[in-house]
Design an enzyme around this catalytic site. Structure first.
Site, PDB file in Angstrom:
ATOM      1  N   HIS A  58      82.046  63.620  31.975  1.00 13.89           N
ATOM      2  CA  HIS A  58      83.181  63.041  30.921  1.00 13.89           C
ATOM      3  C   HIS A  58      84.236  62.531  31.674  1.00 13.89           C
ATOM      4  CE1 HIS A  58      80.288  65.533  28.405  1.00 13.89           C
ATOM      5  NE2 HIS A  58      80.214  64.425  27.709  1.00 13.89           N
ATOM      6  N   ASP A 102      81.175  68.169  35.156  1.00 10.32           N
ATOM      7  CA  ASP A 102      81.266  67.310  33.841  1.00 10.32           C
ATOM      8  C   ASP A 102      81.134  65.718  34.048  1.00 10.32           C
ATOM      9  OD1 ASP A 102      82.124  66.568  31.513  1.00 10.32           O
ATOM     10  OD2 ASP A 102      83.648  68.238  31.309  1.00 10.32           O
ATOM     11  N   CYS A 123      77.136  59.891  28.917  1.00 11.93           N
ATOM     12  CA  CYS A 123      77.359  61.049  29.833  1.00 11.93           C
ATOM     13  C   CYS A 123      75.920  61.430  30.306  1.00 11.93           C
ATOM     14  CB  CYS A 123      77.866  62.320  29.045  1.00 11.93           C
ATOM     15  SG  CYS A 123      77.172  62.564  27.571  1.00 11.93           S
TER      16      CYS A 123
END
Length: 621
Positions: free
Chosen positions: A579, A577, A453
């Site tokens: 992820h 994000d 990440c």
């Protein structure tokens, strides 16, 4: 703007100072704020030599005569108000824009070209941005923001030059410019003139829609030829990028119409009854003389407005074709004159900040980085662009067709936060300033689910620096990042190729090592303190504008903005994000919260967080 860095033609001749042209009794429209900003931009550059310190400032006015619109007011030091610089400016502007006037500042003006009027200005008026005084002194103008409009027609043209000492057969596509050793400047100018005279032979074809833009008589014009494409159109706008079931990338460029340039084999191109043949511009020649040949890919871009006839489009296409040729010639001549030899160039089209029309340039490819930087600085002055940030890096050019050169992955979604709908702000919103790409898990064929990440957040930040013109270096891979950390002694060799995490400190190390960037840090002891730093984050987005990587609770995210209410203290964060593991689907990304506004509770009160704020350099061009 002197010496080897000049972009003007060879042997420029300065025009004599003349009395102002007569006042024209017609109403024109001008964006005075854009004019004032151009003046401020030129003045923001430090004086490069003694002459600039001692000379006054004048200017040139460009616009659309048929619409009575002023599009650009370019200011320059008096020494640069010369005919050859005027020709360079015209060669880089949109084909519908021409010289319409000159500028008189504090009673001084240097008139060149065939302008219709002279703007009456003063240094005090320009410094104070006094609109009322301008309108009092220039009664033929209304202050009005000119809107961007019109589709972009794009034709790809191959320009070939060759250097050889031996007899051979050559396939030449496009412009054939034979530049004799020692006489390259003269031959380049002559070739551009010949090409301009013969440009009526070139036609622009779009087979998909059955469109042909070619020479024809005005009385034979087809009215409203492209109206179904141009109603409500803009010069450049990308509406989507998807990958179909066959893994073929499909780009949708709204308001961009692609053409292929073809050359007529017949002399009378205006006679539609003749059995004409259109072919690609291919020619085979044999020669045993020494000459120079360079390969240059040229994009001929011209606007199409709602209501244009086929004849309007043909005239504009031909003008754009000639301007591209002239711009290529001037850069080539300048390279020879400055001792760099014949210069390989590439076409680049830009939409600079605050502009309502496109800028078209031929950029040298093989100059040193310092030479290219000096050239870009000169162009910034020439077109009154900001001194505080780059605008003319190749990476900032518009992708007007699917073959455009990119330094970032074409599959990635750009600026997904702009697709967020129905968000109601709670206070003052500040966001990232400039484009970026969304990097997340599983891209580039790398399975980094669970450990990558921070690498992806780093790549998003790096893409911002590419797309905003601060670097031409491609986005580093995970392995590149790891190897850099090993090279600087932060990690051991076994780190390369591993699945080990990195954090904000490592990100700052790599940015400093590879881009020489400084980074600021915000360290917090808990998620509650992240909220307390909202003002600091807002200030960062206002001044620096880069995405912010935040790491904590064994996770990394990218902050793109803050929404802060000074009265209630309520705060929300715009989060990207890394992820996400799905496809490049903007609807899923925004509707499922992968790019969304998050409440303060998004941050855990039980964990500390560190933020890295990359700082753009102040002297980058």
């Amino acid at each position: 703007m002197t010496g080897s860095e000049t972009v003007s033609l060879i042997k420029p001749t300065k025009m004599a100072t003349q009395s102002p042209t007569p006042v024209v009794n017609e109403l024109w429209f001008i964006d005075t704020q854009a004019m004032f900003q151009n003046y401020a931009n030129l003045r923001s550059f430090s004086k490069s030599n003694v002459t600039e310190v001692q000379t006054s400032i004048g200017g040139l006015v460009f616009g659309r005569k048929d619409r009575k619109q002023v599009i650009h007011v370019f200011f320059a030091y008096q020494e640069d108000l010369i005919e050859s610089n005027l020709q360079f400016l015209e060669s880089a502007l949109s084909a519908d824009i021409e010289l319409v006037g000159n500028v008189n500042i504090d009673g001084q003006s240097t008139l060149i070209g065939n302008g219709t009027f002279t703007l009456q200005l003063s240094s005090k008026m320009l410094d104070n941005r006094n609109i009322s005084e301008f309108l009092d002194q220039n009664v033929m103008f209304n202050n009005e923001h000119v809107l961007m409009e019109g589709a972009s027609c794009v034709s790809k043209v191959n320009l070939y030059y060759m250097e050889t000492d031996f007899k051979s057969d050559f396939l030449k596509i496009g412009f054939e410019w034979t530049l004799r050793a020692g006489r390259e400047q003269e031959d380049a100018r002559s070739a551009a003139e010949r090409l301009s005279m013969a440009s009526f032979r070139f036609s622009h074809l779009n087979a998909q829609h059955g469109l042909v833009i070619r020479e024809h008589k005005k009385e034979a014009a087809k009215p409203k030829y492209l109206d179904k494409f141009t109603k409500g159109a803009l010069p450049y706008k990308v509406i989507d990028c998807i990958e179909n079931v066959f893994s073929i990338q499909v780009f949708f460029f709204q308001d961009v119409i692609e053409f292929q340039v073809m050359q007529s084999l017949t002399r009378d191109t205006s006679n539609d009854t003749e059995d004409q043949k259109l072919v690609p511009t291919v020619k085979v020649t044999k020669d045993n003389k020494h000459f120079t040949r360079l390969v240059t890919i040229g994009d001929v871009v011209f606007p199409a407005f709602f209501g244009d006839s086929s004849f309007d489009l043909y005239k504009r296409a031909r003008e754009a074709f000639n301007r591209r040729s002239n711009n290529t010639m001037m850069v080539t001549v300048n390279g020879v004159r400055s001792g760099r030899g014949v210069t390989t160039t590439t076409s680049a089209t830009y939409l600079p900040p605050g502009w309502v029309s496109l800028l078209h340039l031929q950029l040298p490819l093989k100059w040193t980085e310092n030479e290219q930087r000096n050239y870009r600085i000169r162009l910034h002055k020439f077109f009154n662009l900001p001194s505080s940030k780059p605008c003319l890096r190749l990476s900032q050019s518009l992708a007007l067709h699917t073959d455009s050169v990119r330094l970032t992955n074409k599959k990635l979604i750009r600026e997904p936060h702009l697709s967020i709908s129905n968000y109601q702000p709670v206070g003052v919103v500040t966001t990232v300033n400039g484009p970026y790409n969304y990097h997340h898990y599983m891209q580039d064929g790398i399975d980094d689910n669970g450990w990558g990440c921070a690498y992806r957040s780093f790549q998003t930040i790096w893409s911002w620096f590419i797309l905003n013109g601060y670097t031409d270096k491609p986005v580093p891979s995970h392995r590149d990042i790891q190897q850099t950390l090993v090279n600087i002694g932060d990690k051991e060799q076994k780190f390369v190729g591993s699945r080990q995490w990195i954090g904000s400190t490592e990100i700052s190390y790599v940015l400093n090592e590879l881009l020489k960037l400084e980074c600021r840090f915000i360290a917090t002891n808990s998620g509650a303190e992240v909220v307390e730093r909202a003002r600091e984050l807002a200030r960062h987005f206002e001044t620096s504008g880069t995405p912010v990587m935040i790491g904590g609770n064994m996770l990394a995210h990218t902050i793109l903005g803050v929404d802060f209410n000074e009265t209630t203290g309520e705060t929300k964060f715009l989060i990207l994000d890394p992820h996400y593991t799905g496809a490049e689907d903007i609807k899923t990304i925004t509707s499922k919260g992968w790019c969304a506004w998050k409440p303060a509770s998004f941050w855990s009160t039980d964990h500390f967080y560190n933020m890295v704020l990359a700082q753009p350099p102040h002297d980058a061009f």
